[in-house]
Design a protein around this motif. Structure first.
Motif, PDB file in Angstrom:
ATOM      1  N   ILE A   7       0.841  -1.204   0.000  1.00 44.69           N
ATOM      2  CA  ILE A   7       0.000   0.000   0.000  1.00 44.69           C
ATOM      3  C   ILE A   7       0.875   1.253   0.000  1.00 44.69           C
ATOM      4  CG2 ILE A   7      -1.934   1.161   1.157  1.00 44.69           C
ATOM      5  CD1 ILE A   7      -2.599  -1.754   0.672  1.00 44.69           C
ATOM      6  N   LEU A   8       0.528   2.222  -0.828  1.00 48.60           N
ATOM      7  CA  LEU A   8       1.195   3.526  -0.803  1.00 48.60           C
ATOM      8  C   LEU A   8       0.338   4.486   0.025  1.00 48.60           C
ATOM      9  CD1 LEU A   8       3.199   5.731  -1.688  1.00 48.60           C
ATOM     10  CD2 LEU A   8       2.015   5.823  -3.906  1.00 48.60           C
ATOM     11  N   ALA A   9       0.895   4.970   1.139  1.00 52.55           N
ATOM     12  CA  ALA A   9       0.181   5.881   2.044  1.00 52.55           C
ATOM     13  C   ALA A   9       0.715   7.292   1.847  1.00 52.55           C
ATOM     14  CB  ALA A   9       0.371   5.436   3.491  1.00 52.55           C
ATOM     15  N   VAL A  10      -0.174   8.218   1.459  1.00 52.99           N
ATOM     16  CA  VAL A  10       0.248   9.582   1.129  1.00 52.99           C
ATOM     17  C   VAL A  10      -0.462  10.584   2.029  1.00 52.99           C
ATOM     18  CG1 VAL A  10       0.621  11.198  -0.769  1.00 52.99           C
ATOM     19  CG2 VAL A  10       0.284   8.766  -1.274  1.00 52.99           C
ATOM     20  N   ASP A  11       0.288  11.288   2.852  1.00 52.59           N
ATOM     21  CA  ASP A  11      -0.305  12.326   3.709  1.00 52.59           C
ATOM     22  C   ASP A  11       0.810  13.254   4.157  1.00 52.59           C
ATOM     23  OD1 ASP A  11      -3.215  12.178   5.638  1.00 52.59           O
ATOM     24  OD2 ASP A  11      -1.725  13.777   5.891  1.00 52.59           O
TER      25      ASP A  11
ATOM     26  N   GLY B 298       1.878  14.729  -3.331  1.00 49.89           N
ATOM     27  CA  GLY B 298       1.534  14.064  -4.577  1.00 49.89           C
ATOM     28  C   GLY B 298       2.721  13.804  -5.494  1.00 49.89           C
ATOM     29  N   GLN B 299       3.630  14.745  -5.518  1.00 53.11           N
ATOM     30  CA  GLN B 299       4.819  14.600  -6.366  1.00 53.11           C
ATOM     31  C   GLN B 299       5.641  13.386  -5.935  1.00 53.11           C
ATOM     32  OE1 GLN B 299       5.519  17.615  -8.634  1.00 53.11           O
ATOM     33  NE2 GLN B 299       6.220  15.759  -9.661  1.00 53.11           N
ATOM     34  N   GLU B 300       5.887  13.333  -4.630  1.00 52.04           N
ATOM     35  CA  GLU B 300       6.651  12.209  -4.076  1.00 52.04           C
ATOM     36  C   GLU B 300       5.892  10.900  -4.313  1.00 52.04           C
ATOM     37  OE1 GLU B 300       8.416  10.796   0.219  1.00 52.04           O
ATOM     38  OE2 GLU B 300       7.615  12.829   0.079  1.00 52.04           O
ATOM     39  N   ALA B 301       4.570  10.966  -4.198  1.00 54.71           N
ATOM     40  CA  ALA B 301       3.741   9.778  -4.393  1.00 54.71           C
ATOM     41  C   ALA B 301       3.867   9.251  -5.820  1.00 54.71           C
ATOM     42  CB  ALA B 301       2.287  10.099  -4.076  1.00 54.71           C
ATOM     43  N   LEU B 302       3.940  10.169  -6.801  1.00 50.62           N
ATOM     44  CA  LEU B 302       4.078   9.737  -8.201  1.00 50.62           C
ATOM     45  C   LEU B 302       5.372   8.959  -8.406  1.00 50.62           C
ATOM     46  CD1 LEU B 302       2.860  12.762 -10.368  1.00 50.62           C
ATOM     47  CD2 LEU B 302       1.846  10.481 -10.251  1.00 50.62           C
TER      48      LEU B 302
ATOM     49  N   ILE C  27      -3.671   5.044  -0.709  1.00 54.92           N
ATOM     50  CA  ILE C  27      -4.557   5.802   0.174  1.00 54.92           C
ATOM     51  C   ILE C  27      -3.929   7.188   0.298  1.00 54.92           C
ATOM     52  CG2 ILE C  27      -5.568   5.982   2.492  1.00 54.92           C
ATOM     53  CD1 ILE C  27      -5.199   2.918   2.718  1.00 54.92           C
ATOM     54  N   THR C  28      -4.642   8.203  -0.162  1.00 56.10           N
ATOM     55  CA  THR C  28      -4.027   9.536  -0.186  1.00 56.10           C
ATOM     56  C   THR C  28      -4.898  10.625   0.429  1.00 56.10           C
ATOM     57  OG1 THR C  28      -3.049  11.264  -1.603  1.00 56.10           O
ATOM     58  CG2 THR C  28      -4.811   9.948  -2.574  1.00 56.10           C
ATOM     59  N   ASP C  29      -4.222  11.539   1.095  1.00 55.20           N
ATOM     60  CA  ASP C  29      -4.829  12.756   1.622  1.00 55.20           C
ATOM     61  C   ASP C  29      -5.200  13.648   0.440  1.00 55.20           C
ATOM     62  OD1 ASP C  29      -5.570  14.731   3.422  1.00 55.20           O
ATOM     63  OD2 ASP C  29      -3.516  15.423   3.789  1.00 55.20           O
ATOM     64  N   LEU C  30      -6.025  14.659   0.682  1.00 53.15           N
ATOM     65  CA  LEU C  30      -6.374  15.584  -0.402  1.00 53.15           C
ATOM     66  C   LEU C  30      -5.537  16.862  -0.323  1.00 53.15           C
ATOM     67  CD1 LEU C  30      -9.991  16.225  -1.652  1.00 53.15           C
ATOM     68  CD2 LEU C  30      -8.223  17.959  -1.757  1.00 53.15           C
TER      69      LEU C  30
ATOM     70  N   ASN D 252      -1.509  18.286  -4.677  1.00 53.58           N
ATOM     71  CA  ASN D 252      -2.578  17.757  -3.828  1.00 53.58           C
ATOM     72  C   ASN D 252      -3.043  16.381  -4.302  1.00 53.58           C
ATOM     73  OD1 ASN D 252      -4.761  17.906  -5.708  1.00 53.58           O
ATOM     74  ND2 ASN D 252      -5.014  20.091  -5.243  1.00 53.58           N
ATOM     75  N   GLY D 253      -3.904  15.749  -3.513  1.00 60.13           N
ATOM     76  CA  GLY D 253      -4.323  14.381  -3.773  1.00 60.13           C
ATOM     77  C   GLY D 253      -5.095  14.213  -5.080  1.00 60.13           C
ATOM     78  N   LEU D 254      -5.879  15.225  -5.453  1.00 61.45           N
ATOM     79  CA  LEU D 254      -6.666  15.138  -6.687  1.00 61.45           C
ATOM     80  C   LEU D 254      -5.749  15.202  -7.912  1.00 61.45           C
ATOM     81  CD1 LEU D 254      -9.604  17.489  -5.636  1.00 61.45           C
ATOM     82  CD2 LEU D 254      -9.749  15.020  -6.029  1.00 61.45           C
ATOM     83  N   ASP D 255      -4.797  16.139  -7.892  1.00 56.04           N
ATOM     84  CA  ASP D 255      -3.857  16.250  -9.014  1.00 56.04           C
ATOM     85  C   ASP D 255      -2.979  15.005  -9.100  1.00 56.04           C
ATOM     86  OD1 ASP D 255      -4.944  18.681  -9.539  1.00 56.04           O
ATOM     87  OD2 ASP D 255      -3.329  19.856  -8.616  1.00 56.04           O
ATOM     88  N   PHE D 256      -2.638  14.482  -7.931  1.00 59.05           N
ATOM     89  CA  PHE D 256      -1.834  13.259  -7.911  1.00 59.05           C
ATOM     90  C   PHE D 256      -2.586  12.118  -8.602  1.00 59.05           C
ATOM     91  CE2 PHE D 256      -1.604   9.259  -5.371  1.00 59.05           C
ATOM     92  CZ  PHE D 256      -0.515   8.713  -6.037  1.00 59.05           C
TER      93      PHE D 256
END
Lengths: 196, 119
Positions: free
Chosen positions: B4-8, B34-38, B50-53, B59-63
Protein backbone atom coordinates in the motif's frame (compact mmCIF):
# COMPACT_ATOMS: atom_id res chain seq x y z
CA UNK A 1 -18.17 17.89 12.62
CA UNK A 2 -15.83 19.03 9.88
CA UNK A 3 -17.25 22.45 9.07
CA UNK A 4 -17.15 24.33 12.33
CA UNK A 5 -20.02 26.73 12.79
CA UNK A 6 -19.33 30.31 13.66
CA UNK A 7 -21.38 30.97 16.74
CA UNK A 8 -23.16 34.21 17.41
CA UNK A 9 -20.51 36.27 19.22
CA UNK A 10 -20.91 38.23 22.42
CA UNK A 11 -19.28 41.63 22.85
CA UNK A 12 -16.48 41.85 25.41
CA UNK A 13 -16.09 45.44 26.57
CA UNK A 14 -12.68 44.82 28.16
CA UNK A 15 -11.05 43.88 24.88
CA UNK A 16 -13.50 45.96 22.82
CA UNK A 17 -14.41 43.30 20.29
CA UNK A 18 -16.87 40.51 19.59
CA UNK A 19 -15.93 37.10 20.97
CA UNK A 20 -16.87 33.75 19.45
CA UNK A 21 -17.10 30.69 21.67
CA UNK A 22 -15.60 27.32 20.73
CA UNK A 23 -17.05 24.30 22.53
CA UNK A 24 -15.25 21.03 23.30
CA UNK A 25 -14.67 19.07 20.10
CA UNK A 26 -15.02 22.08 17.84
CA UNK A 27 -12.75 24.58 16.09
CA UNK A 28 -13.02 28.01 14.47
CA UNK A 29 -10.87 30.08 12.12
CA UNK A 30 -11.13 33.83 11.51
CA UNK A 31 -9.25 35.87 8.95
CA UNK A 32 -8.22 39.46 9.62
CA UNK A 33 -11.27 40.08 11.76
CA UNK A 34 -11.32 42.36 14.75
CA UNK A 35 -12.77 39.56 16.82
CA UNK A 36 -11.62 37.02 19.38
CA UNK A 37 -12.25 33.35 20.07
CA UNK A 38 -12.87 32.05 23.59
CA UNK A 39 -12.82 28.55 24.97
CA UNK A 40 -12.99 27.09 28.47
CA UNK A 41 -10.44 24.35 29.14
CA UNK A 42 -10.18 21.76 31.89
CA UNK A 43 -8.07 18.74 31.02
CA UNK A 44 -8.65 19.37 27.31
CA UNK A 45 -6.15 21.31 25.27
CA UNK A 46 -6.60 24.09 22.75
CA UNK A 47 -4.12 24.84 20.01
CA UNK A 48 -4.24 28.45 18.86
CA UNK A 49 -2.62 28.57 15.42
CA UNK A 50 -2.19 31.51 13.09
CA UNK A 51 -0.40 32.64 9.99
CA UNK A 52 1.09 36.07 10.75
CA UNK A 53 1.44 36.74 7.01
CA UNK A 54 -2.22 36.30 6.12
CA UNK A 55 -3.80 37.28 9.43
CA UNK A 56 -5.79 34.03 9.48
CA UNK A 57 -5.88 31.96 12.61
CA UNK A 58 -8.05 29.99 14.94
CA UNK A 59 -8.23 27.49 17.71
CA UNK A 60 -9.48 24.01 18.40
CA UNK A 61 -10.54 22.33 21.65
CA UNK A 62 -9.99 18.61 22.01
CA UNK A 63 -9.07 15.70 24.23
CA UNK A 64 -7.75 12.22 23.69
CA UNK A 65 -10.37 9.87 25.10
CA UNK A 66 -9.31 7.44 27.79
CA UNK A 67 -8.02 3.99 26.96
CA UNK A 68 -4.81 4.63 25.11
CA UNK A 69 -1.51 6.42 25.30
CA UNK A 70 -0.92 9.64 23.42
CA UNK A 71 0.71 7.69 20.63
CA UNK A 72 -1.90 4.91 20.50
CA UNK A 73 -5.45 4.57 19.22
CA UNK A 74 -6.88 7.58 21.04
CA UNK A 75 -4.33 9.87 19.41
CA UNK A 76 -6.39 9.84 16.23
CA UNK A 77 -8.94 12.19 17.80
CA UNK A 78 -6.16 14.65 18.49
CA UNK A 79 -4.66 14.25 15.05
CA UNK A 80 -8.09 14.87 13.53
CA UNK A 81 -8.70 18.01 15.60
CA UNK A 82 -5.29 19.37 14.62
CA UNK A 83 -5.80 18.53 10.95
CA UNK A 84 -9.18 20.27 10.83
CA UNK A 85 -7.66 23.48 12.17
CA UNK A 86 -4.46 23.32 10.10
CA UNK A 87 -6.31 22.40 6.89
CA UNK A 88 -8.67 25.34 7.40
CA UNK A 89 -5.57 27.59 7.40
CA UNK A 90 -3.84 25.85 4.48
CA UNK A 91 -7.06 26.19 2.49
CA UNK A 92 -6.79 29.94 2.99
CA UNK A 93 -3.37 29.85 1.39
CA UNK A 94 -1.07 29.52 4.39
CA UNK A 95 2.11 27.45 4.28
CA UNK A 96 2.76 25.09 7.17
CA UNK A 97 6.18 26.64 7.78
CA UNK A 98 4.66 30.07 8.40
CA UNK A 99 2.24 28.92 11.08
CA UNK A 100 2.80 29.71 14.75
CA UNK A 101 1.09 28.01 17.65
CA UNK A 102 0.25 28.69 21.28
CA UNK A 103 -1.13 25.82 23.35
CA UNK A 104 -3.14 25.82 26.56
CA UNK A 105 -4.95 23.49 28.94
CA UNK A 106 -4.25 19.96 30.06
CA UNK A 107 -5.04 20.80 33.69
CA UNK A 108 -5.91 18.32 36.40
CA UNK A 109 -9.31 19.82 37.19
CA UNK A 110 -11.17 16.89 38.71
CA UNK A 111 -8.58 16.18 41.35
CA UNK A 112 -8.31 12.48 40.63
CA UNK A 113 -5.39 10.41 39.39
CA UNK A 114 -7.31 9.59 36.20
CA UNK A 115 -7.86 13.19 35.09
CA UNK A 116 -4.30 13.99 35.98
CA UNK A 117 -3.27 11.44 33.37
CA UNK A 118 -5.76 12.77 30.82
CA UNK A 119 -4.50 16.34 31.10
CA UNK A 120 -0.87 15.28 30.91
CA UNK A 121 -1.56 13.02 27.96
CA UNK A 122 -3.35 15.80 26.07
CA UNK A 123 -0.51 18.21 26.76
CA UNK A 124 2.14 15.71 25.69
CA UNK A 125 0.20 14.94 22.51
CA UNK A 126 -0.11 18.54 21.36
CA UNK A 127 3.56 19.36 22.00
CA UNK A 128 4.69 16.33 20.12
CA UNK A 129 2.30 16.85 17.21
CA UNK A 130 3.54 20.40 16.64
CA UNK A 131 7.15 19.27 16.85
CA UNK A 132 6.56 16.43 14.36
CA UNK A 133 4.79 18.73 11.93
CA UNK A 134 7.39 21.47 12.19
CA UNK A 135 4.94 24.08 13.47
CA UNK A 136 6.54 26.75 15.61
CA UNK A 137 5.41 26.72 19.25
CA UNK A 138 5.67 30.32 20.46
CA UNK A 139 3.95 30.00 23.85
CA UNK A 140 2.42 27.39 26.10
CA UNK A 141 0.57 27.19 29.39
CA UNK A 142 -0.14 23.52 30.08
CA UNK A 143 -0.77 21.37 33.15
CA UNK A 144 -1.38 22.55 36.68
CA UNK A 145 -4.52 21.82 38.65
CA UNK A 146 -6.82 24.56 37.35
CA UNK A 147 -9.15 25.22 34.44
CA UNK A 148 -8.44 28.04 32.03
CA UNK A 149 -10.47 30.55 30.10
CA UNK A 150 -8.52 31.32 26.95
CA UNK A 151 -9.28 34.29 24.71
CA UNK A 152 -7.37 34.37 21.42
CA UNK A 153 -7.24 37.17 18.85
CA UNK A 154 -6.09 35.46 15.63
CA UNK A 155 -5.38 38.72 13.79
CA UNK A 156 -2.71 39.79 16.31
CA UNK A 157 -1.89 36.45 17.94
CA UNK A 158 -2.56 37.88 21.40
CA UNK A 159 -3.99 35.60 24.05
CA UNK A 160 -5.48 36.20 27.49
CA UNK A 161 -5.55 33.29 29.87
CA UNK A 162 -7.56 33.42 33.08
CA UNK A 163 -7.21 30.78 35.76
CA UNK A 164 -10.53 29.32 36.81
CA UNK A 165 -11.00 27.43 40.05
CA UNK A 166 -13.95 26.05 42.00
CA UNK A 167 -17.38 25.75 40.36
CA UNK A 168 -16.23 27.14 37.01
CA UNK A 169 -13.46 24.56 36.83
CA UNK A 170 -15.88 21.77 37.67
CA UNK A 171 -18.27 22.94 34.95
CA UNK A 172 -15.42 22.93 32.42
CA UNK A 173 -14.52 19.42 33.53
CA UNK A 174 -18.10 18.21 33.20
CA UNK A 175 -18.49 19.61 29.66
CA UNK A 176 -15.33 17.75 28.69
CA UNK A 177 -16.43 14.46 30.29
CA UNK A 178 -19.59 14.70 28.21
CA UNK A 179 -17.47 15.15 25.05
CA UNK A 180 -15.42 12.13 26.03
CA UNK A 181 -18.56 10.01 26.50
CA UNK A 182 -19.84 11.17 23.11
CA UNK A 183 -16.59 10.12 21.45
CA UNK A 184 -16.48 6.71 23.06
CA UNK A 185 -20.15 5.96 22.32
CA UNK A 186 -20.23 7.44 18.84
CA UNK A 187 -21.65 4.87 16.42
CA UNK A 188 -19.59 4.18 13.33
CA UNK A 189 -20.67 6.38 10.46
CA UNK A 190 -22.01 4.12 7.71
CA UNK A 191 -21.59 6.84 5.07
CA UNK A 192 -17.92 7.47 5.85
CA UNK A 193 -16.75 5.45 2.85
CA UNK A 194 -18.02 6.15 -0.62
CA UNK A 195 -16.89 4.16 -3.63
CA UNK A 196 -17.32 5.88 -6.99
CA UNK B 1 -0.88 -9.19 2.03
CA UNK B 2 -0.68 -6.13 -0.18
CA UNK B 3 1.70 -3.29 -0.88
CA UNK B 4 0.00 0.00 0.00
CA UNK B 5 1.20 3.53 -0.80
CA UNK B 6 0.18 5.88 2.04
CA UNK B 7 0.25 9.58 1.13
CA UNK B 8 -0.30 12.33 3.71
CA UNK B 9 1.59 15.50 4.59
CA UNK B 10 0.72 15.13 8.28
CA UNK B 11 3.36 12.89 9.77
CA UNK B 12 1.22 11.81 12.73
CA UNK B 13 -1.54 10.69 10.37
CA UNK B 14 0.93 8.84 8.13
CA UNK B 15 2.36 7.08 11.16
CA UNK B 16 -1.10 5.91 12.26
CA UNK B 17 -1.90 4.69 8.78
CA UNK B 18 1.40 2.84 8.52
CA UNK B 19 1.08 1.14 11.90
CA UNK B 20 -2.53 0.14 11.19
CA UNK B 21 -1.65 -1.39 7.82
CA UNK B 22 1.60 -3.05 8.95
CA UNK B 23 -0.22 -4.42 11.99
CA UNK B 24 -2.55 -6.24 9.59
CA UNK B 25 0.39 -7.70 7.68
CA UNK B 26 0.52 -5.28 4.74
CA UNK B 27 3.64 -3.66 3.40
CA UNK B 28 3.58 0.11 3.28
CA UNK B 29 5.50 2.77 1.39
CA UNK B 30 5.03 6.43 2.23
CA UNK B 31 4.93 9.81 0.56
CA UNK B 32 4.34 13.29 2.00
CA UNK B 33 2.88 14.92 -1.13
CA UNK B 34 1.53 14.06 -4.58
CA UNK B 35 4.82 14.60 -6.37
CA UNK B 36 6.65 12.21 -4.08
CA UNK B 37 3.74 9.78 -4.39
CA UNK B 38 4.08 9.74 -8.20
CA UNK B 39 7.71 8.74 -7.99
CA UNK B 40 6.96 6.09 -5.32
CA UNK B 41 4.23 4.75 -7.58
CA UNK B 42 6.60 4.33 -10.53
CA UNK B 43 9.31 2.83 -8.36
CA UNK B 44 7.29 0.36 -6.27
CA UNK B 45 4.07 -0.37 -8.22
CA UNK B 46 1.81 -0.70 -5.14
CA UNK B 47 -1.48 -2.65 -5.07
CA UNK B 48 -3.44 0.27 -3.68
CA UNK B 49 -3.05 3.97 -2.81
CA UNK B 50 -4.56 5.80 0.17
CA UNK B 51 -4.03 9.54 -0.19
CA UNK B 52 -4.83 12.76 1.62
CA UNK B 53 -6.37 15.58 -0.40
CA UNK B 54 -4.85 18.80 0.98
CA UNK B 55 -1.10 18.59 0.57
CA UNK B 56 1.66 20.99 -0.44
CA UNK B 57 3.52 20.67 -3.79
CA UNK B 58 0.81 18.48 -5.37
CA UNK B 59 -2.58 17.76 -3.83
CA UNK B 60 -4.32 14.38 -3.77
CA UNK B 61 -6.67 15.14 -6.69
CA UNK B 62 -3.86 16.25 -9.01
CA UNK B 63 -1.83 13.26 -7.91
CA UNK B 64 -4.63 10.84 -8.83
CA UNK B 65 -5.19 12.56 -12.17
CA UNK B 66 -1.48 12.26 -13.00
CA UNK B 67 -1.27 8.70 -11.72
CA UNK B 68 -4.23 7.63 -13.88
CA UNK B 69 -2.35 8.85 -16.95
CA UNK B 70 0.63 6.60 -16.13
CA UNK B 71 0.63 2.87 -16.97
CA UNK B 72 1.21 1.97 -13.28
CA UNK B 73 -1.90 3.85 -12.21
CA UNK B 74 -4.42 3.16 -14.93
CA UNK B 75 -6.40 0.51 -13.02
CA UNK B 76 -4.93 0.99 -9.53
CA UNK B 77 -7.38 1.42 -6.60
CA UNK B 78 -6.74 4.95 -5.30
CA UNK B 79 -8.85 6.29 -2.45
CA UNK B 80 -8.86 9.72 -0.85
CA UNK B 81 -8.73 9.95 2.94
CA UNK B 82 -9.69 13.49 3.84
CA UNK B 83 -11.23 16.00 6.23
CA UNK B 84 -12.91 17.70 3.25
CA UNK B 85 -16.66 17.36 2.76
CA UNK B 86 -17.42 19.80 -0.09
CA UNK B 87 -19.55 18.21 -2.85
CA UNK B 88 -17.53 19.97 -5.57
CA UNK B 89 -14.34 18.29 -4.33
CA UNK B 90 -16.10 14.93 -4.35
CA UNK B 91 -17.26 15.65 -7.89
CA UNK B 92 -13.69 16.51 -8.84
CA UNK B 93 -12.56 13.21 -7.27
CA UNK B 94 -14.98 11.35 -9.55
CA UNK B 95 -13.70 13.30 -12.56
CA UNK B 96 -10.06 12.38 -11.91
CA UNK B 97 -11.22 8.75 -11.47
CA UNK B 98 -10.53 8.26 -7.80
CA UNK B 99 -11.76 4.86 -6.65
CA UNK B 100 -13.40 6.17 -3.51
CA UNK B 101 -13.58 8.72 -0.72
CA UNK B 102 -13.05 8.08 2.99
CA UNK B 103 -14.05 10.76 5.48
CA UNK B 104 -11.64 11.39 8.34
CA UNK B 105 -11.37 10.88 11.29
CA UNK B 106 -9.20 7.96 10.51
CA UNK B 107 -10.78 4.66 11.55
CA UNK B 108 -8.41 1.66 11.40
CA UNK B 109 -11.19 -0.94 10.97
CA UNK B 110 -12.71 0.95 8.06
CA UNK B 111 -9.36 1.33 6.35
CA UNK B 112 -8.48 -2.34 6.76
CA UNK B 113 -11.92 -3.40 5.51
CA UNK B 114 -11.49 -1.29 2.41
CA UNK B 115 -7.98 -2.56 1.75
CA UNK B 116 -9.32 -6.11 2.00
CA UNK B 117 -11.98 -5.23 -0.54
CA UNK B 118 -9.86 -3.31 -3.05
CA UNK B 119 -6.19 -4.30 -2.88
Amino acid sequence: MTQALKTHPYFDARIGMPVHTVLPGDHLVLQNEDAAIMTLLGSCVAACIRDPLSGAGGLNHFLLPDGGSGTGASARYGVHAMELLINALLRRGSARGDLEAKVFGGGNVMDTAATNTIGARNAEFVRRFLKDEGIKLVAEDLGGSHARRVVYIPKTGRTRVQVIAGAGARRAGEAERSLERQISQRPRKPQAIELF
Amino acid sequence: MSLILAVDDTRALRNMLVSCLRGAGHEVIEAADGQEALSQLRKHRPDMVITDLNMPVMNGLDFIENARAAPEGRTLPMVLLTTETAPELKQRAREVKATGWIAKPFDPDQILGLVEQLA
